[in-house]
Design an enzyme around this catalytic site. Structure first.
Site, PDB file in Angstrom:
ATOM      1  N   THR A  36     -12.716  21.800  78.893  1.00  0.00           N
ATOM      2  CA  THR A  36     -13.877  22.375  79.459  1.00  0.00           C
ATOM      3  C   THR A  36     -15.144  23.252  78.374  1.00  0.00           C
ATOM      4  O   THR A  36     -16.171  23.355  78.527  1.00  0.00           O
ATOM      5  CB  THR A  36     -13.499  23.806  79.916  1.00  0.00           C
ATOM      6  N   CYS A  37     -14.692  22.723  76.839  1.00  0.00           N
ATOM      7  CA  CYS A  37     -15.595  23.686  75.733  1.00  0.00           C
ATOM      8  C   CYS A  37     -16.253  22.203  76.064  1.00  0.00           C
ATOM      9  O   CYS A  37     -17.141  22.829  75.255  1.00  0.00           O
ATOM     10  CB  CYS A  37     -14.820  23.615  74.625  1.00  0.00           C
ATOM     11  N   THR A  38     -15.591  20.772  75.951  1.00  0.00           N
ATOM     12  CA  THR A  38     -16.462  19.650  76.134  1.00  0.00           C
ATOM     13  C   THR A  38     -17.333  19.548  76.504  1.00  0.00           C
ATOM     14  O   THR A  38     -18.346  19.004  76.141  1.00  0.00           O
ATOM     15  CB  THR A  38     -15.269  18.583  75.580  1.00  0.00           C
ATOM     16  N   LEU A  90     -20.106  22.107  76.240  1.00  0.00           N
ATOM     17  CA  LEU A  90     -21.134  21.856  74.968  1.00  0.00           C
ATOM     18  C   LEU A  90     -22.105  20.472  75.070  1.00  0.00           C
ATOM     19  O   LEU A  90     -23.008  20.363  75.021  1.00  0.00           O
ATOM     20  CB  LEU A  90     -20.629  22.068  73.600  1.00  0.00           C
TER      21      LEU A  90
END
Length: 154
Positions: free
Chosen positions: A44-46, A49
């Site tokens: 999800t972070c990928t 960002l």
């Protein structure tokens, strides 16, 4: 009590993935989109960002800068940034001071990890005032990118 629109944004001084000290004051006169994220290299972070990466030109055209902040070390963030070709700085909040001052921190995250940044997004105006604030309790959720864009566009 969480940060609200109209509040003065808390200052921060953090080291980037390039090992340069970056502070909120560096962005005076520009809008700043701040993304807190739990951990580098997680799905999800990928997505969070990468969405900013892919619309980077839009923000640049609006006199807005983007930073990502997590509690990862600068060295981990350097690898993450390289792998994903992010054009904006990733800042290490290893000591958790910024995450705490922006009230974007989990006491306890998955696997019993303590003191991990929550997924959150803030827009700070040219004078250092918060114009958008979203702190997500569920790390699987994503910030409202359309709202962020609208606030930056003003």
């Amino acid at each position: 009590m969480s940060l609200q629109i109209g509040d003065k944004a808390p200052d921060f001084k953090l080291f980037s993935s390039e090992l340069k000290e970056v502070s909120l004051a560096d962005y005076k006169g520009k809008k700043l989109v701040v993304h807190f994220f739990p951990m580098a290299f997680t799905g999800t972070c990928t997505t969070q960002l990468c969405t900013m990466r892919d619309s980077f030109g839009y923000y640049e055209g609006m006199n807005a800068a983007v930073v990502g902040i997590s509690v990862d070390s600068p060295f981990t963030l350097a690898k993450f940034k390289e792998d994903q070709a992010y054009q904006f700085p990733l800042l290490s909040d290893f000591n958790k001071e910024a995450s705490v001052s922006y009230q974007s921190i989990y006491e306890e995250f998955v696997f019993g990890l303590k003191g991990v940044s929550k997924r959150a997004a803030f827009v700070i105006d040219e004078e250092g005032v918060i114009t958008y604030a979203e702190v997500l309790e569920n790390a699987g959720d994503l910030p409202d990118f359309e709202k962020i864009k609208a606030v930056v566009a003003g």
